[in-house]
Design an enzyme around this catalytic site. Sequence first.
Site, PDB file in Angstrom:
ATOM      1  N   GLY A  10      -0.825  14.323  -2.438  1.00 28.52           N
ATOM      2  CA  GLY A  10      -1.596  13.587  -3.449  1.00 28.52           C
ATOM      3  C   GLY A  10      -3.025  13.364  -3.008  1.00 28.52           C
ATOM      4  O   GLY A  10      -3.487  13.911  -1.997  1.00 28.52           O
ATOM      5  N   PHE A  11      -3.710  12.548  -3.764  1.00 31.09           N
ATOM      6  CA  PHE A  11      -5.142  12.298  -3.540  1.00 31.09           C
ATOM      7  C   PHE A  11      -5.399  11.681  -2.161  1.00 31.09           C
ATOM      8  O   PHE A  11      -6.059  12.280  -1.299  1.00 31.09           O
ATOM      9  CB  PHE A  11      -5.622  11.398  -4.687  1.00 31.09           C
ATOM     10  CG  PHE A  11      -6.907  10.697  -4.468  1.00 31.09           C
ATOM     11  CD1 PHE A  11      -8.044  11.381  -4.047  1.00 31.09           C
ATOM     12  CD2 PHE A  11      -7.008   9.331  -4.721  1.00 31.09           C
ATOM     13  CE1 PHE A  11      -9.252  10.708  -3.869  1.00 31.09           C
ATOM     14  CE2 PHE A  11      -8.199   8.655  -4.552  1.00 31.09           C
ATOM     15  CZ  PHE A  11      -9.326   9.347  -4.107  1.00 31.09           C
ATOM     16  N   ILE A  12      -4.844  10.515  -1.900  1.00 30.87           N
ATOM     17  CA  ILE A  12      -5.076   9.871  -0.597  1.00 30.87           C
ATOM     18  C   ILE A  12      -4.295  10.601   0.496  1.00 30.87           C
ATOM     19  O   ILE A  12      -4.819  10.864   1.582  1.00 30.87           O
ATOM     20  CB  ILE A  12      -4.677   8.375  -0.648  1.00 30.87           C
ATOM     21  CG1 ILE A  12      -5.539   7.614  -1.669  1.00 30.87           C
ATOM     22  CG2 ILE A  12      -4.827   7.734   0.740  1.00 30.87           C
ATOM     23  CD1 ILE A  12      -5.175   6.139  -1.832  1.00 30.87           C
ATOM     24  N   ASP A  31       6.616  15.681  -0.560  1.00 34.78           N
ATOM     25  CA  ASP A  31       5.984  15.405  -1.856  1.00 34.78           C
ATOM     26  C   ASP A  31       6.753  16.172  -2.919  1.00 34.78           C
ATOM     27  O   ASP A  31       7.049  17.356  -2.734  1.00 34.78           O
ATOM     28  CB  ASP A  31       4.513  15.866  -1.815  1.00 34.78           C
ATOM     29  CG  ASP A  31       3.685  15.210  -2.919  1.00 34.78           C
ATOM     30  OD1 ASP A  31       4.081  15.337  -4.094  1.00 34.78           O
ATOM     31  OD2 ASP A  31       2.653  14.598  -2.599  1.00 34.78           O
ATOM     32  N   LEU A  76       3.350   6.804   1.050  1.00 31.01           N
ATOM     33  CA  LEU A  76       2.403   6.739  -0.062  1.00 31.01           C
ATOM     34  C   LEU A  76       3.036   7.164  -1.380  1.00 31.01           C
ATOM     35  O   LEU A  76       2.461   6.916  -2.445  1.00 31.01           O
ATOM     36  CB  LEU A  76       1.203   7.676   0.208  1.00 31.01           C
ATOM     37  CG  LEU A  76       0.357   7.415   1.456  1.00 31.01           C
ATOM     38  CD1 LEU A  76      -0.625   8.569   1.653  1.00 31.01           C
ATOM     39  CD2 LEU A  76      -0.414   6.114   1.322  1.00 31.01           C
ATOM     40  N   ALA A 117       2.129   1.775   1.463  1.00 25.50           N
ATOM     41  CA  ALA A 117       0.979   1.601   0.586  1.00 25.50           C
ATOM     42  C   ALA A 117       1.399   0.833  -0.650  1.00 25.50           C
ATOM     43  O   ALA A 117       2.059   1.365  -1.544  1.00 25.50           O
ATOM     44  CB  ALA A 117       0.399   2.957   0.193  1.00 25.50           C
ATOM     45  N   TYR A 149       4.317  -1.207 -12.449  1.00 25.92           N
ATOM     46  CA  TYR A 149       3.768  -0.664 -11.202  1.00 25.92           C
ATOM     47  C   TYR A 149       3.643  -1.769 -10.156  1.00 25.92           C
ATOM     48  O   TYR A 149       4.116  -1.628  -9.018  1.00 25.92           O
ATOM     49  CB  TYR A 149       2.398  -0.043 -11.498  1.00 25.92           C
ATOM     50  CG  TYR A 149       1.713   0.601 -10.324  1.00 25.92           C
ATOM     51  CD1 TYR A 149       2.272   1.702  -9.687  1.00 25.92           C
ATOM     52  CD2 TYR A 149       0.490   0.115  -9.860  1.00 25.92           C
ATOM     53  CE1 TYR A 149       1.632   2.298  -8.614  1.00 25.92           C
ATOM     54  CE2 TYR A 149      -0.161   0.708  -8.787  1.00 25.92           C
ATOM     55  CZ  TYR A 149       0.416   1.795  -8.169  1.00 25.92           C
ATOM     56  OH  TYR A 149      -0.224   2.392  -7.108  1.00 25.92           O
ATOM     57  N   LYS A 153       5.717  -2.343  -6.639  1.00 32.23           N
ATOM     58  CA  LYS A 153       5.022  -2.460  -5.349  1.00 32.23           C
ATOM     59  C   LYS A 153       5.336  -3.799  -4.679  1.00 32.23           C
ATOM     60  O   LYS A 153       5.471  -3.871  -3.455  1.00 32.23           O
ATOM     61  CB  LYS A 153       3.518  -2.289  -5.537  1.00 32.23           C
ATOM     62  CG  LYS A 153       3.096  -0.859  -5.905  1.00 32.23           C
ATOM     63  CD  LYS A 153       3.302   0.111  -4.766  1.00 32.23           C
ATOM     64  CE  LYS A 153       2.670   1.470  -5.044  1.00 32.23           C
ATOM     65  NZ  LYS A 153       2.892   2.427  -3.943  1.00 32.23           N
TER      66      LYS A 153
END
Length: 341
Positions: A10-12, A31, A76, A117, A149, A153
């Site tokens: 992913g992005f991060i 992933d 993540l 995360a 979301y 979390k």
Amino acid sequence: MRYLVTGGAGFIGSHLADELTSRGHDVLIVDDLSTGRRENVEHLLGFERVRLVEASVSDADLMDDCLRAVDVCVHLASVVGVQRVLRNPLETLTSQIRGTDIVMAAAARHRKRLLFASTSEVYGKGADSILGEDSDLVLGSPAKGRWSYAIGKCFGEALAHGYHEQQGLEAIVVRPFNTVGSRQTGAYGMVLPRFVHQALEGKNLTVFGNGRQKRGFTHVLDVVEAIRLLCDEDRAVGGVYNIGNPFMVTIADLAQRVIERTMSSSGMTLVPYQDAYSAGFEELGDRMPNISALCDLTGWQTTRTLDDAIDDLVRYLTPGNAVSGEPRRTALYPSGLVRAA
Ligand code: UDP
């Protein structure tokens, strides 16, 4: 060291994989490519020390094998983006809750350090002007999809504390605020890649609400550095850390900045929230992070600016200007998303 990075395509995660690899660590990426992309890490796959496993973190046997094989896990993997959360609140909850429990249980069993995360969204509508890690979390109704979301979390954070307290898991929790940079897609709602894409296309930038809501943006490479420093820091274990930028900008100013930086002919269109998302959508409060816990413990400071992130996204999204491992995205807007006027 051997790192497991869930959501590592992913992005991060892909930027973290770059950083860890460049420092000589082994990186195992798990992933399911639901929002991550193979091309984010394709350039790493030639290295013997990097491996990509295309699978879900809800595969308990696989996660057990993975945790046995590494020293540290950075967890993540998650559904991302307000638009995607609103479309799939149930998947957002179940994938978080099941996957995170499986990963943390395996880390506890094999006695491996784990960084989880979480997100600044857990502060919800928190009215504090500066959000410290012990601020109250003011979430909206669980019946509203947006909050699934943050609820997922919060559950992950509570699990991390539980496994730490009762089973000795070396757990570290981070709450990243708005993270920006290359490989970020606007497909799921993130504001900066959407604005840069719109500016490059010469379309009006879609500013939701009245544009006076504020956010602080942190360059992804600074976020990656914070994660790395915390993983290396024994005193971080058992703690929760904001990662963010206390210098806030309004979304209207952000749009203006993108237009200037890209020398675009675009203007701005104000889009009411109910048109941008759905009826009953709740915007978050202005979220300014207190980052003293992170800075005091690790000496972390930001080294890159918002302009750096805009420039990186411009390079990433400009046709014919792809750099290694960062091909241009064309399908940024799946149907159903608001498009620039
Ligand atoms: N936003 C906007 N235009 C867009 C996408 C987002 O004005 O095309 C706004 C959004 O309503 C929010 C801010 O930008 O106020 C940041 O949105 P994002 O989804 O990136 O992050 P979050 O809301 O989770 O901070």
